[in-house]
Design a protein around this motif. Structure first.
Motif, PDB file in Angstrom:
ATOM      1  N   LEU A  14       0.860  -1.181   0.000  1.00 12.97           N
ATOM      2  CA  LEU A  14       0.000   0.000   0.000  1.00 12.97           C
ATOM      3  C   LEU A  14       0.897   1.232   0.000  1.00 12.97           C
ATOM      4  CD1 LEU A  14      -2.974   0.969   0.265  1.00 12.97           C
ATOM      5  CD2 LEU A  14      -2.637   0.936   2.744  1.00 12.97           C
ATOM      6  N   SER A  15       0.827   2.026  -1.074  1.00 14.98           N
ATOM      7  CA  SER A  15       1.798   3.111  -1.241  1.00 14.98           C
ATOM      8  C   SER A  15       1.479   4.343  -0.408  1.00 14.98           C
ATOM      9  CB  SER A  15       1.894   3.497  -2.721  1.00 14.98           C
ATOM     10  OG  SER A  15       0.642   3.950  -3.200  1.00 14.98           O
ATOM     11  N   PHE A  33      -3.593   3.079  -3.994  1.00  9.97           N
ATOM     12  CA  PHE A  33      -2.706   2.508  -5.006  1.00  9.97           C
ATOM     13  C   PHE A  33      -1.863   1.405  -4.383  1.00  9.97           C
ATOM     14  CE2 PHE A  33      -3.855   6.514  -6.846  1.00  9.97           C
ATOM     15  CZ  PHE A  33      -3.939   6.248  -8.201  1.00  9.97           C
ATOM     16  N   LEU A  34      -1.757   0.308  -5.119  1.00  9.42           N
ATOM     17  CA  LEU A  34      -0.967  -0.838  -4.686  1.00  9.42           C
ATOM     18  C   LEU A  34       0.257  -0.953  -5.591  1.00  9.42           C
ATOM     19  CD1 LEU A  34      -1.631  -2.924  -2.413  1.00  9.42           C
ATOM     20  CD2 LEU A  34      -2.244  -4.516  -4.241  1.00  9.42           C
ATOM     21  N   GLU A  35       1.431  -1.006  -4.987  1.00 11.71           N
ATOM     22  CA  GLU A  35       2.670  -1.177  -5.752  1.00 11.71           C
ATOM     23  C   GLU A  35       3.004  -2.665  -5.822  1.00 11.71           C
ATOM     24  OE1 GLU A  35       5.733   1.230  -4.092  1.00 11.71           O
ATOM     25  OE2 GLU A  35       4.851   3.105  -4.815  1.00 11.71           O
ATOM     26  N   VAL A  36       2.966  -3.200  -7.050  1.00 13.54           N
ATOM     27  CA  VAL A  36       3.187  -4.631  -7.264  1.00 13.54           C
ATOM     28  C   VAL A  36       4.418  -4.813  -8.146  1.00 13.54           C
ATOM     29  CG1 VAL A  36       2.178  -6.789  -8.069  1.00 13.54           C
ATOM     30  CG2 VAL A  36       0.693  -4.992  -7.140  1.00 13.54           C
ATOM     31  N   PRO A  37       5.527  -5.309  -7.598  1.00 18.77           N
ATOM     32  CA  PRO A  37       6.746  -5.458  -8.404  1.00 18.77           C
ATOM     33  C   PRO A  37       6.633  -6.578  -9.427  1.00 18.77           C
ATOM     34  CG  PRO A  37       7.092  -6.295  -6.182  1.00 18.77           C
ATOM     35  CD  PRO A  37       5.738  -5.670  -6.191  1.00 18.77           C
ATOM     36  N   ARG A  38       7.248  -6.357 -10.595  1.00 17.88           N
ATOM     37  CA  ARG A  38       7.376  -7.399 -11.612  1.00 17.88           C
ATOM     38  C   ARG A  38       8.657  -8.196 -11.338  1.00 17.88           C
ATOM     39  NH1 ARG A  38       6.445  -3.951 -17.222  1.00 17.88           N
ATOM     40  NH2 ARG A  38       4.718  -2.629 -16.492  1.00 17.88           N
ATOM     41  N   LEU A  39       8.855  -9.262 -12.108  1.00 18.17           N
ATOM     42  CA  LEU A  39      10.081 -10.050 -11.973  1.00 18.17           C
ATOM     43  C   LEU A  39      11.306  -9.216 -12.320  1.00 18.17           C
ATOM     44  CD1 LEU A  39       8.970 -13.470 -13.520  1.00 18.17           C
ATOM     45  CD2 LEU A  39       9.294 -12.912 -11.098  1.00 18.17           C
ATOM     46  N   SER A  40      11.119  -8.217 -13.204  1.00 17.37           N
ATOM     47  CA  SER A  40      12.235  -7.363 -13.612  1.00 17.37           C
ATOM     48  C   SER A  40      12.657  -6.399 -12.512  1.00 17.37           C
ATOM     49  CB  SER A  40      11.840  -6.563 -14.853  1.00 17.37           C
ATOM     50  OG  SER A  40      10.769  -5.679 -14.550  1.00 17.37           O
ATOM     51  N   GLY A  41      11.814  -6.270 -11.480  1.00 16.53           N
ATOM     52  CA  GLY A  41      12.099  -5.321 -10.411  1.00 16.53           C
ATOM     53  C   GLY A  41      11.327  -4.027 -10.536  1.00 16.53           C
ATOM     54  N   VAL A  42      10.821  -3.730 -11.735  1.00 13.77           N
ATOM     55  CA  VAL A  42       9.975  -2.555 -11.937  1.00 13.77           C
ATOM     56  C   VAL A  42       8.624  -2.812 -11.280  1.00 13.77           C
ATOM     57  CG1 VAL A  42       8.823  -1.118 -13.663  1.00 13.77           C
ATOM     58  CG2 VAL A  42      11.131  -1.976 -14.093  1.00 13.77           C
ATOM     59  N   ALA A  43       8.061  -1.795 -10.634  1.00 11.95           N
ATOM     60  CA  ALA A  43       6.782  -1.970  -9.947  1.00 11.95           C
ATOM     61  C   ALA A  43       5.652  -1.323 -10.738  1.00 11.95           C
ATOM     62  CB  ALA A  43       6.843  -1.377  -8.548  1.00 11.95           C
ATOM     63  N   ASP A  44       4.527  -2.026 -10.829  1.00 15.42           N
ATOM     64  CA  ASP A  44       3.299  -1.439 -11.356  1.00 15.42           C
ATOM     65  C   ASP A  44       2.555  -0.788 -10.192  1.00 15.42           C
ATOM     66  OD1 ASP A  44       3.201  -2.264 -14.215  1.00 15.42           O
ATOM     67  OD2 ASP A  44       3.283  -4.270 -13.338  1.00 15.42           O
ATOM     68  N   SER A  57     -11.702  -3.835   8.108  1.00 15.39           N
ATOM     69  CA  SER A  57     -11.473  -5.224   8.517  1.00 15.39           C
ATOM     70  C   SER A  57     -10.035  -5.658   8.261  1.00 15.39           C
ATOM     71  CB  SER A  57     -12.433  -6.160   7.770  1.00 15.39           C
ATOM     72  OG  SER A  57     -13.771  -5.865   8.076  1.00 15.39           O
ATOM     73  N   ALA A  58      -9.473  -5.196   7.132  1.00 17.19           N
ATOM     74  CA  ALA A  58      -8.106  -5.595   6.783  1.00 17.19           C
ATOM     75  C   ALA A  58      -7.078  -4.903   7.668  1.00 17.19           C
ATOM     76  CB  ALA A  58      -7.827  -5.279   5.315  1.00 17.19           C
ATOM     77  N   GLY A  59      -7.381  -3.663   8.086  1.00 20.21           N
ATOM     78  CA  GLY A  59      -6.446  -2.925   8.927  1.00 20.21           C
ATOM     79  C   GLY A  59      -5.131  -2.629   8.247  1.00 20.21           C
ATOM     80  N   ALA A  60      -5.187  -2.274   6.977  1.00 20.17           N
ATOM     81  CA  ALA A  60      -3.965  -2.047   6.200  1.00 20.17           C
ATOM     82  C   ALA A  60      -3.298  -0.732   6.584  1.00 20.17           C
ATOM     83  CB  ALA A  60      -4.294  -2.039   4.717  1.00 20.17           C
ATOM     84  N   ASP A  61      -1.970  -0.749   6.676  1.00 17.96           N
ATOM     85  CA  ASP A  61      -1.179   0.449   6.951  1.00 17.96           C
ATOM     86  C   ASP A  61      -0.319   0.780   5.735  1.00 17.96           C
ATOM     87  OD1 ASP A  61      -2.040   0.779   9.648  1.00 17.96           O
ATOM     88  OD2 ASP A  61      -0.679  -0.851  10.239  1.00 17.96           O
ATOM     89  N   PRO A  62      -0.083   2.076   5.475  1.00 21.75           N
ATOM     90  CA  PRO A  62       0.800   2.457   4.360  1.00 21.75           C
ATOM     91  C   PRO A  62       2.156   1.766   4.463  1.00 21.75           C
ATOM     92  CG  PRO A  62      -0.331   4.376   5.221  1.00 21.75           C
ATOM     93  CD  PRO A  62      -0.650   3.242   6.162  1.00 21.75           C
ATOM     94  N   GLY A  63       2.608   1.204   3.357  1.00 21.73           N
ATOM     95  CA  GLY A  63       3.863   0.469   3.336  1.00 21.73           C
ATOM     96  C   GLY A  63       3.695  -1.008   3.603  1.00 21.73           C
TER      97      GLY A  63
END
Length: 203
Positions: A14-15, A33-44, A57-63
């Motif tokens: 979570l960015s 926005f969710l940062e999802v890295p590719r195998l190449s290391g670049v993140a979508d 319910s998820a209790g998500a924190d930035p990072g």
């Protein structure tokens, strides 16, 4: 068809804190926005919209790492008198769990325009298609997809209204748009296909 025609699972970081998006039928929805890295290391960096109760319910924190299950949706937005297609993930479930990055999409729909086949300057074959994926209440999501290599060749033989299936990932791509005010950096979202199911009579 619409029940299984559009599925995506993401796992990434979570960015930033979610921000309010809209309210519908008394329910509040938030965008993040969710940062999802590719195998190449670049993140979508991928946009997600989720109901407030799911986030609580998820209790998500930035990072922190978050797993999102849902569908890829599209919505026509008018900006400065012009329409553009907004692509996002509509979450049906959120969980905070560690693990490897995930970006798995499964789509099935109909071509709503003729495929565009081309080659890159390095000779790589590419085919762009716009897939209309049905969902409930006789609606559809219009999703740009890009196919590569032999799969691009096969998709280029398809025509409007042909039914195809795609597995792949949702990716972000930054590009520069020249406007009257000058150069403007924008982000496009598209599904990069790993495999495709093409009608047998076209293979």
């Amino acid at each position: 068809m619409e029940h299984n025609a559009n599925q995506i699972t993401l796992r990434g970081n979570l960015s930033a804190p979610p921000t309010f998006s809209h309210e519908n039928h008394g329910k509040q929805f938030y965008r993040f926005f969710l940062e999802v890295p590719r195998l190449s290391g670049v993140a979508d960096t991928l946009p997600v919209i989720a109901e407030a109760s799911l986030l609580e319910s998820a209790g998500a924190d930035p990072g922190g790492m978050l797993t999102v299950t849902g569908q890829i949706r599209s919505h026509n937005v008018r900006t400065d008198g012009r329409r553009h297609l907004m692509i996002f993930v509509f979450a049906s479930a959120l969980t905070c769990e560690d693990g490897e990055a995930l970006n798995d999409a499964v789509l099935e729909g109909f071509l709503c325009r003729e495929p565009i086949y081309r080659r890159t300057p390095l000779g790589r074959e590419i085919c762009d298609v716009m897939l209309a994926v049905p969902r409930a209440f006789q609606r559809a999501d219009y999703l740009p997809c890009i196919l590569w290599g032999r799969t691009a060749q096969e998709a280029s033989r398809c025509h409007t209204r042909d039914k195809i299936g795609i597995t792949g990932r949702l990716q972000s791509r930054v590009y520069t748009k020249l406007t009257e005010e000058g150069a403007e950096e924008r982000t496009a979202y598209e599904i990069s296909a790993l495999t495709a199911q093409i009608p047998m009579d076209l293979l």
